[in-house]
Scaffold this motif. Structure first.
Motif, PDB file in Angstrom:
ATOM      1  N   LEU A 276       0.767  -1.193   0.047  1.00  0.00           N
ATOM      2  CA  LEU A 276      -0.009  -0.225   0.189  1.00  0.00           C
ATOM      3  C   LEU A 276       0.742   1.207   0.072  1.00  0.00           C
TER       4      LEU A 276
ATOM      5  N   ASP B 147       5.714   8.534  -0.261  1.00  0.00           N
ATOM      6  CA  ASP B 147       4.854   8.732   0.636  1.00  0.00           C
ATOM      7  C   ASP B 147       5.340   9.469   1.913  1.00  0.00           C
TER       8      ASP B 147
ATOM      9  N   LEU C 288       4.362   9.035   5.619  1.00  0.00           N
ATOM     10  CA  LEU C 288       3.759   7.895   6.618  1.00  0.00           C
ATOM     11  C   LEU C 288       3.872   8.050   8.054  1.00  0.00           C
TER      12      LEU C 288
ATOM     13  N   ASP D  38       0.365  11.129   4.287  1.00  0.00           N
ATOM     14  CA  ASP D  38      -0.458  10.221   3.217  1.00  0.00           C
ATOM     15  C   ASP D  38      -1.322   9.159   3.777  1.00  0.00           C
ATOM     16  N   ARG D  39      -0.634   8.525   4.696  1.00  0.00           N
ATOM     17  CA  ARG D  39      -1.169   7.098   5.225  1.00  0.00           C
ATOM     18  C   ARG D  39      -0.637   7.024   6.815  1.00  0.00           C
TER      19      ARG D  39
ATOM     20  N   ALA E 108      -3.781  12.174   8.921  1.00  0.00           N
ATOM     21  CA  ALA E 108      -3.530  11.450   7.782  1.00  0.00           C
ATOM     22  C   ALA E 108      -4.803  11.406   6.890  1.00  0.00           C
ATOM     23  N   ARG E 109      -4.443  11.354   5.666  1.00  0.00           N
ATOM     24  CA  ARG E 109      -5.335  11.457   4.696  1.00  0.00           C
ATOM     25  C   ARG E 109      -6.076   9.954   4.539  1.00  0.00           C
ATOM     26  N   GLN E 110      -5.276   8.934   4.910  1.00  0.00           N
ATOM     27  CA  GLN E 110      -5.750   7.719   5.001  1.00  0.00           C
ATOM     28  C   GLN E 110      -5.530   6.970   6.108  1.00  0.00           C
TER      29      GLN E 110
ATOM     30  N   ILE F 134      -5.070   3.049   7.898  1.00  0.00           N
ATOM     31  CA  ILE F 134      -4.735   1.817   7.549  1.00  0.00           C
ATOM     32  C   ILE F 134      -4.593   1.195   9.142  1.00  0.00           C
TER      33      ILE F 134
ATOM     34  N   ASP G  14     -10.200   3.394   6.841  1.00  0.00           N
ATOM     35  CA  ASP G  14     -10.363   3.641   5.420  1.00  0.00           C
ATOM     36  C   ASP G  14      -9.852   2.043   5.086  1.00  0.00           C
TER      37      ASP G  14
END
Length: 267
Positions: free
Chosen positions: A90, A95, A97, A177-178, A210-212, A214, A237
């Protein structure tokens, strides 16, 4: 009106203070029916967090106690390796992170370090990684093409992680980003939870930056509720788990718009 997850968290906090709660008083406090409160207490009792009594509930055995990091690493080792390998896919080139402290995120950090060190690492590097974990920082600190940001804060010894107001303030001014987040519990109604209050606050702050989001969790974490709530499932997400994840939980997550990725065991 509070949503059900927040309401149940506050019921648990009330029990921390007074060891017993009454249905009628809780209904008045939260502005809901006694039927709703009884449903909350039933769910918490099923999770082993409270003991039902006539007209209310009292404290009970909590979720399984938190283990030191070294013991966590030994539990479900192969599951964590496979989850980390799936999570690695992913990550995108360049990125930014967040790697939360945890045994599964530590496995992801090790895989990231090896991936970036490969001759074709340009396909992934450079990366910027923020963490509050000392073991993760140790894995990534000497890796070229990884810009490492380490939070401040007080050291929490069981998890070897930094937390507290200084750790939370370390996130100011950043957008990532994540977020790869480890949790101690994941329940359809209660949401994500953990053993420690300061850790829950920092994790919640991470989700906001964070945009996403996990979540990395093996099957043993699902259906479990710990005292301190991080966030509702709607904030997640993606969940990366393994084949031991209960089918009912996968259905519940999917119905809430969460993408579920089931990792294959590494050979």
């Amino acid at each position: 009106m509070l949503n059900s997850g927040v309401r149940r968290e506050q019921i648990l906090q009330a029990l921390e203070m007074q060891d017993q709660v009454r249905v009628n008083r809780l209904a008045q406090r939260f502005g809901v029916s006694t039927v709703t409160i009884r449903g909350d207490l039933r769910l918490l009792a099923e999770a082993g967090l409270v003991q039902r009594q006539h007209g209310g509930a009292c404290t009970a055995r909590r979720a399984p106690p938190e283990l030191p990091l070294e013991e966590k690493r030994a539990q479900h080792r192969e599951r964590k390796h496979s989850i980390a390998a799936r999570a690695l896919k992913l990550v995108q080139p360049g990125d930014k992170l967040i790697l939360d402290a945890g045994s599964t995120t530590l496995q992801l950090a090790r895989k990231l370090a090896r991936a970036v060190a490969q001759p074709d690492a340009a396909a992934m590097a450079p990366l910027s990684i923020f963490t509050n974990s000392l073991p993760i920082a140790n894995e990534l600190g000497a890796v070229q093409d990884i810009e490492l940001l380490l939070s401040g804060g007080m050291l929490r010894k069981p998890s070897q992680s930094l937390q507290g107001p200084q750790a939370e303030a370390s996130l100011d001014g950043y957008v990532f980003d994540r977020l790869f987040l480890g949790v101690d519990g994941c329940d359809p109604e209660f949401g994500l939870s953990t053993h420690d209050e300061a850790e829950a606050r920092l994790n919640a702050r991470m989700t906001a930056q964070a945009r996403q989001v996990i979540v990395l969790a093996d099957g043993s974490k699902f259906g479990r509720i710990c005292l301190h709530r991080i966030c509702a499932l709607e904030r997640i997400d993606i969940v990366v788990s393994d084949a031991s994840m209960p089918p009912a939980m996968r259905t519940a997550l999917t119905q809430r718009g969460v993408q579920v990725l089931v990792a294959e065991e590494e050979s």
